[in-house]
Design an enzyme around this catalytic site. Structure first.
Site, PDB file in Angstrom:
ATOM      1  N   LYS A  79      -9.276  12.857 -18.164  1.00 17.49           N
ATOM      2  CA  LYS A  79      -9.294  11.505 -17.579  1.00 17.49           C
ATOM      3  C   LYS A  79     -10.283  10.627 -18.344  1.00 17.49           C
ATOM      4  O   LYS A  79     -11.364  11.093 -18.716  1.00 17.49           O
ATOM      5  CB  LYS A  79      -9.673  11.610 -16.094  1.00 17.49           C
ATOM      6  CG  LYS A  79      -9.536  10.312 -15.312  1.00 17.49           C
ATOM      7  CD  LYS A  79      -9.870  10.509 -13.826  1.00 17.49           C
ATOM      8  CE  LYS A  79      -9.659   9.208 -13.047  1.00 17.49           C
ATOM      9  NZ  LYS A  79      -9.964   9.356 -11.602  1.00 17.49           N
ATOM     10  N   SER A 159      -6.518   7.276  -8.173  1.00 15.01           N
ATOM     11  CA  SER A 159      -6.722   6.719  -9.494  1.00 15.01           C
ATOM     12  C   SER A 159      -6.381   7.671 -10.641  1.00 15.01           C
ATOM     13  O   SER A 159      -6.175   7.213 -11.760  1.00 15.01           O
ATOM     14  CB  SER A 159      -8.174   6.278  -9.643  1.00 15.01           C
ATOM     15  OG  SER A 159      -9.032   7.411  -9.682  1.00 15.01           O
ATOM     16  N   SER A 183      -8.511  10.236  -4.983  1.00 11.12           N
ATOM     17  CA  SER A 183      -7.964  10.004  -6.330  1.00 11.12           C
ATOM     18  C   SER A 183      -7.496  11.244  -7.083  1.00 11.12           C
ATOM     19  O   SER A 183      -6.902  11.121  -8.154  1.00 11.12           O
ATOM     20  CB  SER A 183      -8.997   9.276  -7.191  1.00 11.12           C
ATOM     21  OG  SER A 183      -9.054   7.925  -6.837  1.00 11.12           O
TER      22      SER A 183
END
Lengths: 494, 95
Positions: A79, A159, A183
């Site tokens: 990420k 997210s 998330s």
């Protein structure tokens, strides 16, 4: 040869050890898949092909000698929130333009220590603020899933939308992700993948771009429960550089996966039965309980009376911490600078140009609730409510509950550019209604695919555990995974 | 509690985010929607409840007061939009 990208992480690990193929071949297969899919899915914001092949080559040298770590030669996506030395790290924000850290986050350094290979950086909501991956400066991630008979693009959740989409679409063997209000678990639920938010303090936050420090926790997203457990063992552990890191031994999480649920008590919180809950979600929830009971667990009705206040308290605490954390983006130390007539002008213009709308909105809410005259009414009040939310869980665990089963999300994935959600920030926030309590209480939570909705889209269940008892979550999630016995992979259209 | 246009401007100033006059109304609406949503916390009785300071029971660790890191100014400034001799460069702040 079968498509190497379709193997689970655990199977790829065995095959690499058996020398059925090399880490270079496996990495090459993923890089080819990324090249073909990324123009459609937008899951990666940076692909580090050369570096990946170098890392794979080093893994092959170790594997040839029968050496190597627990993830030797396994290609992962990271990420964009994780600091990776010399590599694109921008939290999918314009304000961090060009930022290439001089350091490596503790978690990624542990993954490389164990032999994993970095394929690149994954798209996400800007600064991890969002539930649909639409707030990214790099544009939305497109879910690899589509509703039956439809060509409409869906969101992968957020997210960690890039992480979830890349894992589901076979663009990495597993991915790192982070979870401040849901998330990891919400995108995992939307994409038929497994995602775990560990107990607060289990995985180091050092070198991970901060959103809300008392809530942020990193964890893995993977295609199976076993894969998630393998990744988590590598990602966990005490780090003196993180002042809230827990100084505890790391269990072999994969060893807990097949432990079963015989004799466990599974709590079912009545407050999670929301008005207007779709019947398919309710059915999924009952089905999950039946599966656990069939394997020897007992079900207990419990009450978590402050559940409905978790989301409003979160939307005070998280923006407050974010407004403080994001004060560092001022055009001086890194990233974007927009010149102005004086230094204040420069700050204001830089932050206006560099932050997206959702981030600005949250900074402003946070600034307001921390400002003179409002601090007690908002922030202190929310932190008191947080104490009550945590106590609700403690009371349930004190009644002998080992883990709590809930739906992961109120619905399956929705469309990109959903107008009703865009018009009302609060409607989007409601996506996290089942997950956010877990962050507020610092507990571990796992999302595991359990069924599909009428349109064939994946639906997930969530298991919530006692502090530092992720092992029970892996064991129970494995029962759901095995009982569902469903192929949750997307039908490729990209 | 709700915010008016003047408060929106004041918050933006405190947050060091420039907003145009044309954006004020939409920010005001969005902020009030969120503040309206969190208003329900008023229902909760928090008498005698301590505000949470740490989500897990822990005391902050201490370490010896000695330098354990540093000595690489050039790496610290390597991402700066503007730097000179390992200093961050900003517009003049003192007349």
């Amino acid at each position: 040869m079968t498509d190497l990208t379709k193997l689970s992480l655990a199977d790829a690990r065995r095959a690499l050890a058996d020398k059925s193929f090399t880490a270079t071949e496996l990495t090459g297969a993923y890089l080819t898949a990324i090249e073909a899919a990324n123009p459609s899915l937008n899951a990666y914001v940076a692909v580090t092909g050369e570096q990946a092949l170098e890392m794979a080559k080093a893994s092959d040298e170790k594997l040839a000698k029968g050496q190597g770590g627990s993830l030797e030669g396994i290609p992962l996506g990271i990420k964009d929130l994780f600091g990776t030395k010399g590599v694109h790290t921008q939290a999918a924000s314009h304000i961090l333009d060009g930022f290439k850290p001089e350091y490596e986050s503790t978690i990624t350094s542990q993954l490389w220590r164990d032999g994993a290979v970095m394929l690149g950086k994954l798209n996400m909501d800007e600064f991890a603020m969002g539930s649909s991956n639409e707030t990214s400066f790099y544009g939305p991630v497109v879910s690899p899933f589509r509703a039956q008979g439809s060509n409409a693009n869906l969101v992968p959740g957020g997210s960690s939308g890039g992480s979830a989409a890349a894992v589901a679409a076979w663009l990495c063997a597993g991915a790192t992700a982070t979870d401040t209000g849901g998330s990891i678990r919400q995108p995992a639920a939307f994409t038929g993948t497994v995602g775990i938010k560990p107990t607060y303090g289990r995985c180091s936050r050092w070198g991970v771009v901060a959103f809300a420090s008392s809530l942020d926790q990193a964890g893995p997203i993977a295609r199976t429960v076993e894969d998630a457990a393998l990744l988590m063992t590598s990602m966990s552990g005490f780090d003196p550089k993180d002042s809230t890191s827990a100084d505890l031994a790391v269990p072999d999480f994969a060893a807990a996966v097949e432990r079963g649920v015989k004799g466990l008590t599974i709590g079912v919180p009545r407050e999670y039965r929301m008005d207007g809950m779709p019947s398919e979600i309710e059915k999924l929830w009952s089905q999950g309980l039946e599966w656990l009971v069939a394997e020897g667990a007992t079900v207990k009705d419990i009450s978590l009376p402050h559940t409905k206040y978790a989301l409003p308290a979160y939307y005070i605490v998280a923006p407050a911490e974010a407004s403080s954390n994001l004060a560092r983006y001022d055009g001086v130390k890194y990233g974007l600078r927009v010149s102005g007539k004086d230094i204040t002008d420069m700050y204001e213009l830089t932050r206006a140009a560099g932050f997206g709308r959702e981030v600005k909105r949250r900074i402003m809410i946070g600034t307001y609730v921390l400002s003179a005259g409002y601090f007690d009414a908002y922030y202190v009040k929310a932190q008191k409510v947080r104490t009550l939310i945590k106590k609700d869980f403690e009371d349930a665990f004190n009644l002998g509950v080992d883990a709590i089963l809930t739906p992961a999300t109120p619905s399956a994935a929705f469309g990109i550019g959903d107008e009703a959600l865009a018009a009302d920030p609060v409607a989007m926030y409601l996506n996290d209604v089942f997950t956010v309590t877990v962050n507020m209480a610092g507990l571990p939570g796992i999302a595991v695919p359990a069924g599909k909705d009428a349109k064939g889209l994946p639906l997930g269940l969530q298991l919530i555990g006692k502090p530092f008892d992720e092992e029970t979550l892996f064991a129970a999630a494995r029962i759901i995974e095995r009982s569902a016995d469903t192929d949750f992979s997307p039908t490729p259209w990209w | 509690m709700s915010v008016d246009a003047a408060t929106v401007k004041r918050i933006a100033r405190l947050a060091r985010i420039r907003i145009d006059e044309s954006e004020i109304t939409s920010y005001q609406g969005e902020l009030n929607a969120i503040l309206g949503f969190v208003e329900q916390l008023q229902e909760v009785d928090v008498d005698g409840v301590e505000p949470m300071t740490s989500v897990t029971p822990m005391t902050l660790r201490r370490r010896d007061d000695r330098i354990s890191d540093g000595g690489y100014a050039e790496r610290i400034v390597s991402n700066a939009p503007l730097s000179e001799d390992n200093f961050f460069m900003v517009p003049k702040v003192v007349e």
